[in-house]
Design a protein around this motif. Structure first.
Motif, PDB file in Angstrom:
ATOM      1  N   GLY A 241       0.849  -1.187   0.000  1.00 42.37           N
ATOM      2  CA  GLY A 241       0.000   0.000   0.000  1.00 42.37           C
ATOM      3  C   GLY A 241       0.880   1.231   0.000  1.00 42.37           C
ATOM      4  N   SER A 242       0.498   2.254   0.752  1.00 37.50           N
ATOM      5  CA  SER A 242       1.333   3.458   0.851  1.00 37.50           C
ATOM      6  C   SER A 242       2.692   3.108   1.429  1.00 37.50           C
ATOM      7  N   GLY A 280       4.239   2.362  -1.883  1.00 34.51           N
ATOM      8  CA  GLY A 280       3.512   3.013  -2.972  1.00 34.51           C
ATOM      9  C   GLY A 280       3.433   4.527  -2.862  1.00 34.51           C
ATOM     10  N   ALA A 281       3.534   5.073  -1.642  1.00 32.53           N
ATOM     11  CA  ALA A 281       3.450   6.535  -1.498  1.00 32.53           C
ATOM     12  C   ALA A 281       4.601   7.208  -2.245  1.00 32.53           C
ATOM     13  N   LEU A 292       1.698   4.278 -13.773  1.00 30.37           N
ATOM     14  CA  LEU A 292       2.301   3.073 -13.167  1.00 30.37           C
ATOM     15  C   LEU A 292       1.915   1.849 -13.979  1.00 30.37           C
ATOM     16  N   GLY A 374      -2.979  -4.934  -1.250  1.00 36.32           N
ATOM     17  CA  GLY A 374      -2.687  -3.511  -1.441  1.00 36.32           C
ATOM     18  C   GLY A 374      -2.625  -3.136  -2.915  1.00 36.32           C
ATOM     19  N   GLY A 375      -2.519  -1.822  -3.170  1.00 32.83           N
ATOM     20  CA  GLY A 375      -2.563  -1.285  -4.532  1.00 32.83           C
ATOM     21  C   GLY A 375      -1.517  -1.877  -5.473  1.00 32.83           C
ATOM     22  N   ASN A 379      -0.127  -5.196  -9.997  1.00 33.57           N
ATOM     23  CA  ASN A 379       0.902  -4.940 -11.002  1.00 33.57           C
ATOM     24  C   ASN A 379       1.678  -6.236 -11.292  1.00 33.57           C
TER      25      ASN A 379
HETATM   26  P1  ADP Z   1      -3.134   2.427   1.401  1.00 29.22           P
HETATM   27  O1  ADP Z   1      -4.436   1.756   1.801  1.00 29.22           O
HETATM   28  O2  ADP Z   1      -1.956   1.995   2.202  1.00 29.22           O
HETATM   29  O3  ADP Z   1      -3.209   3.909   1.244  1.00 29.22           O
HETATM   30  P2  ADP Z   1      -3.509   1.033  -1.164  1.00 29.22           P
HETATM   31  O4  ADP Z   1      -3.463  -0.407  -0.799  1.00 29.22           O
HETATM   32  O5  ADP Z   1      -4.805   1.633  -1.583  1.00 29.22           O
HETATM   33  O6  ADP Z   1      -2.784   1.929  -0.078  1.00 29.22           O
HETATM   34  O7  ADP Z   1      -2.471   1.234  -2.375  1.00 29.22           O
HETATM   35  C1  ADP Z   1      -2.205   2.498  -2.888  1.00 29.22           C
HETATM   36  C2  ADP Z   1      -0.793   2.521  -3.451  1.00 29.22           C
HETATM   37  O8  ADP Z   1      -0.713   1.589  -4.534  1.00 29.22           O
HETATM   38  C3  ADP Z   1      -0.432   3.876  -3.987  1.00 29.22           C
HETATM   39  O9  ADP Z   1       0.558   4.446  -3.180  1.00 29.22           O
HETATM   40  C4  ADP Z   1       0.057   3.621  -5.420  1.00 29.22           C
HETATM   41  O10 ADP Z   1       1.332   4.197  -5.639  1.00 29.22           O
HETATM   42  C5  ADP Z   1       0.161   2.115  -5.516  1.00 29.22           C
HETATM   43  N1  ADP Z   1      -0.263   1.631  -6.824  1.00 29.22           N
HETATM   44  C6  ADP Z   1      -1.438   1.851  -7.450  1.00 29.22           C
HETATM   45  N2  ADP Z   1      -1.456   1.254  -8.672  1.00 29.22           N
HETATM   46  C7  ADP Z   1      -0.255   0.652  -8.809  1.00 29.22           C
HETATM   47  C8  ADP Z   1       0.376  -0.107  -9.834  1.00 29.22           C
HETATM   48  N3  ADP Z   1      -0.254  -0.395 -10.996  1.00 29.22           N
HETATM   49  N4  ADP Z   1       1.630  -0.548  -9.629  1.00 29.22           N
HETATM   50  C9  ADP Z   1       2.271  -0.289  -8.477  1.00 29.22           C
HETATM   51  N5  ADP Z   1       1.745   0.422  -7.484  1.00 29.22           N
HETATM   52  C10 ADP Z   1       0.506   0.885  -7.636  1.00 29.22           C
END
Ligand code: ADP
Length: 422
Positions: A241-242, A280-281, A292, A374-375, A379
């Motif tokens: 995630g972040s 990811g942040a 991305l 997570g985000g 990928n």
């Molecule tokens: P959180 O809940 O910790 O804020 P998330 O699980 O929602 O985070 O994930 C968000 C993060 O995922 C963002 O910081 C973003 O940079 C990353 N992210 C989003 N899409 C992609 C991708 N295609 N590849 C890599 N990272 C990604």
């Protein structure tokens, strides 16, 4: 047909998931937080709204319910279970003023020695005018479960860890008595243990069976781990995630306060892990989510990037390197954005690998498989880069919703299904 209900009280809202005996999802409902998310009355409203939104035919077949809350969200209540003051949320740091006193009684580096721990919050609450009316100290999940089963003063050993409960010996330690807390600390059960049947008012109002059980709950992050499907020693969940959070299931308990590593008990196993400030942040500082996705497709994941970064938003890291002065390293920056992104993804993958190596060096079981949440989980290029670095299979989590993990807990508490480790 029998059904099981998991309810997640998370940071952005509350969610409920109903599963059947095969752990398949039958219904999901959500309740977003308004401006009054810190009030116990709004938690109660969310709980009752969610119950009412579950389709009636599922409610009529419900066998068990469990609830998870955010870790270290706590409140004081009177002998009837009414809150005597506003709860303190998971991220409330007012307990920092009592840390000096806690340091005098708790073992060095104990998990309670943090401004946001449940114990620091309890000690801070002892100076509130309303404290005199309090009979019980409860976590968010404990209090919400009480609303359903009607028994006060019961918690689980995931929520109780940061209260100082000794999860290895299953008792409150001697040193905690030194605080002379003049109210009842919760009785601590294994997460998922059936506590009692629903209060008749609740079962009648919502048409649940009278013998539907309410089980001891857990915390949001453990519930998300349970949702992943990981269940054997050596299996891990990386949350991209972040930030980058690692959790590894092990037969041995691993603790090292220098790196912020501690273990939760999971039945006969331990869930150990750490959290890095990379993640990811930092990617979001340079790229939109669409970039991305598109730029990642152009990366040759089979080839290691030579760029050696330490991607951070600001100075300082705890895990897997403990250095409060560690600077972000994001140079040299190539002209081509694909090369730059390759370097970032490769470097975060190396930090992930280093993190699992550290946990194993400190005694955790050897890594066999990594689930991802997570985000960053969506990928596939990054997954391939990570798998090349980790040298074990990297797969998607079965599910990433905490409410799903808590529904599994409700089912496991009754000894149904094999999805759960308890
Ligand atoms: P959180 O809940 O910790 O804020 P998330 O699980 O929602 O985070 O994930 C968000 C993060 O995922 C963002 O910081 C973003 O940079 C990353 N992210 C989003 N899409 C992609 C991708 N295609 N590849 C890599 N990272 C990604």
């Amino acid at each position: 047909m029998d059904f099981y209900l998991g309810i997640d009280f998370g940071t952005s809202g509350a969610r409920a998931v109903v599963i059947d005996e095969a752990a398949h999802i039958q219904a999901q409902v959500r309740y977003p937080w308004g401006a009054d998310a810190e009030l116990a009355s709004s938690w109660q409203r969310a709980l009752l709204t969610l119950l009412g939104e579950i389709p009636e035919e599922l409610r009529r077949g419900m066998r068990a319910i469990a609830i998870n809350g955010t870790s270290s969200t706590v409140l004081l209540c009177d002998g009837d279970g009414n809150p005597v003051d506003t709860p303190l949320l998971y991220n409330d740091g007012r307990g920092s003023s009592v840390l000096g006193e806690l340091r005098d009684i708790a073992p060095p580096n104990h998990t309670v020695l943090s401004a946001t721990s449940s114990l620091a919050k309890l000690r801070w609450m002892m100076q509130l005018p309303a404290f005199g009316e309090a009979r019980y100290f409860l976590h968010q999940a404990d209090w919400l479960a009480f609303l359903l089963h009607g028994q006060l003063g019961i918690s689980d050993y995931h929520n109780a860890l940061k209260l100082g409960y000794d999860v290895e010996c299953l008792q409150y330690p001697e040193w905690l008595l030194g605080l002379q807390i003049p109210l009842e600390l919760p009785k601590v059960l294994a997460p998922g243990t059936p506590i009692g049947e629903l209060r008749p008012e609740i079962s009648q109002q919502f048409l649940f069976p009278a013998n539907c059980l309410v089980c001891a709950g857990t915390t949001d992050s453990i519930a998300a781990f349970l949702a992943s499907g990981a269940k054997s020693p050596g299996e891990a969940v990386t949350s991209l995630g972040s930030t980058l959070v690692l959790k590894l299931l092990s037969r041995t308990r691993v603790e090292d306060a220098r790196y912020g590593i501690y273990s939760h008990r999971l039945g006969d196993l331990w869930l150990t892990g750490g959290a890095s400030n990379t993640g990811g942040a930092v990617l979001r500082e340079f790229f939109s989510d669409a970039e991305l996705e598109n730029l990642s497709r152009e990366i040759d994941a089979g080839k290691a990037s030579e760029l050696d970064y330490y991607p951070l938003l600001k100075v300082g890291e705890r895990f897997p390197i403990n250095d409060a002065n560690l600077p972000p390293r994001l140079t040299p920056r190539p002209d081509h954005p694909v090369e730059f992104l390759h370097g970032l993804l490769e470097s975060i993958a190396r930090i992930e690998t280093q993190g699992y190596e550290l946990l194993q060096k400190l005694g955790a079981d050897s890594l066999t498989q990594v689930y991802t949440a997570g985000g960053g989980a969506k990928n596939p290029t990054w997954t391939a880069i990570r798998q090349r670095n980790l040298q074990v299979p990297v797969i998607s989590s079965m599910n990433t919703e905490a409410a799903y993990g808590t529904a599994l807990l409700a089912m496991g508490g009754l000894g149904v299904g094999e999805e759960i480790i308890f």
